[in-house]
Write an enzyme that holds these catalytic residues in place. Structure first.
Site, PDB file in Angstrom:
ATOM      1  N   SER A 147      56.981 -51.478  36.633  1.00  0.00           N
ATOM      2  CA  SER A 147      57.922 -52.134  35.886  1.00  0.00           C
ATOM      3  C   SER A 147      58.623 -51.262  35.090  1.00  0.00           C
ATOM      4  CB  SER A 147      56.963 -53.249  35.053  1.00  0.00           C
ATOM      5  OG  SER A 147      57.829 -53.689  34.086  1.00  0.00           O
ATOM      6  N   TYR A 185      50.354 -54.379  28.055  1.00  0.00           N
ATOM      7  CA  TYR A 185      51.119 -54.193  29.396  1.00  0.00           C
ATOM      8  C   TYR A 185      51.817 -53.027  29.498  1.00  0.00           C
ATOM      9  CZ  TYR A 185      54.326 -55.938  33.090  1.00  0.00           C
ATOM     10  OH  TYR A 185      54.950 -55.965  34.383  1.00  0.00           O
TER      11      TYR A 185
HETATM   12  C1  8X3 Z   1      58.144 -57.011  33.863  1.00  0.00           C
HETATM   13  C2  8X3 Z   1      59.454 -56.676  33.181  1.00  0.00           C
HETATM   14  O1  8X3 Z   1      60.966 -56.670  31.037  1.00  0.00           O
HETATM   15  O2  8X3 Z   1      58.966 -58.106  30.893  1.00  0.00           O
HETATM   16  O3  8X3 Z   1      57.616 -56.200  34.428  1.00  0.00           O
HETATM   17  O4  8X3 Z   1      58.505 -55.631  30.863  1.00  0.00           O
HETATM   18  S1  8X3 Z   1      59.469 -56.927  31.447  1.00  0.00           S
END
Ligand code: 8X3
Length: 247
Positions: free
Chosen positions: A131, A144
């Protein structure tokens, strides 16, 4: 000889679109995920797709997947996702663990289990779905960001360690993709908050757009390694720079 591709997280979103697209490209597709009902539906619709129940957080489940394969030419490590948008100060330790467990350890487990087959194919491709969150940090990115940075780093290390072996290591780092579940999971099922992420954005990427990029990467000639492909919608110049149309 028909090549076999394994796609994890294939029950929905980017994984499902990738399974469909690679089946259309002529691969034998092993579509792997926890939700078997959704995989069965997909396999009934698309010829060339074999459903396999897989939980990337279980060593036993990953072992069963590996044992069921005669060969593996391409692995798409797609299973993963985001939970929560809290600041680090108040982030939930359990959420951080779950994100690390699926995005990082899950990819590690499947990679370790299938790498011998990728190498034995003589022309393997290991593709990591990371990502832009693995490249830049943002407020609320928390666990994340941390997990995706780790996954990106693992991908870079793999490419170094496998240099000289017949396997390519490819990373696809998408930005804003509108799938049915990504934001919903991030907001723990709050559909209104999940929908607001895409408010006014003229055209976020679709799962098919990312599947298209994946198909391109894995169908290059075998000496061509696409190290990293960053793919965003035109409306998202950066994480904090998103064009929104207000009516
Ligand atoms: C998802 C992209 O922009 O929400 O993997 O981090 S973001």
């Amino acid at each position: 000889m028909t090549k076999t591709v394994v796609v994890t997280g294939a029950s929905s979103g980017i994984g499902r679109a990738t399974a469909r697209r690679l089946a259309a490209e002529g691969f034998d597709v092993v579509a792997a995920a926890r939700r078997r009902d959704l995989l069965d539906e997909l396999a009934a619709e698309v010829p060339g797709i074999r459903p396999v129940t897989l939980d990337v957080t279980s060593a036993e489940s990953v072992g069963e997947l590996a044992a069921s394969l005669h060969r593996c030419d391409v692995l798409v490590n797609n299973a993963g996702g985001a939970i929560g948008l809290e600041p680090v100060a108040t982030g939930d330790v359990g959420d951080w663990r779950r994100m690390y467990e699926t995005n990082v350890i899950g990819s590690l487990r499947v990679t370790q289990a299938l790498l011998p087959k990728l190498v034995a194919s003589g022309d393997g491709v290991l593709l990591m779905l990371t990502s832009v969150a693995g490249l830049v940090s943002y407020e609320g990115g928390g666990g994340y960001n941390a997990a995706k940075h780790a996954q990106t780093s693992m991908t870079e290390v793999l490419r170094l360690e496998l240099c000289g072996q017949p396997v390519r290591i490819v990373e696809i780092a998408p930005g804003m993709v509108h799938t049915e579940e990504f934001s919903l999971n991030r907001f723990r099922g709050d559909a209104d908050r999940a929908a607001k992420i895409y408010d006014g954005v003229p055209d976020p990427l679709s799962a098919d757009d990312v599947a298209d990029a994946i198909a391109w990467c894995v169908t290059r000639p075998s000496h061509v390694n696409i190290d990293r492909l960053v793919i965003r919608p035109r409306a998202q110049a950066a994480q904090h720079k998103i064009h929104r149309v207000t009516s």
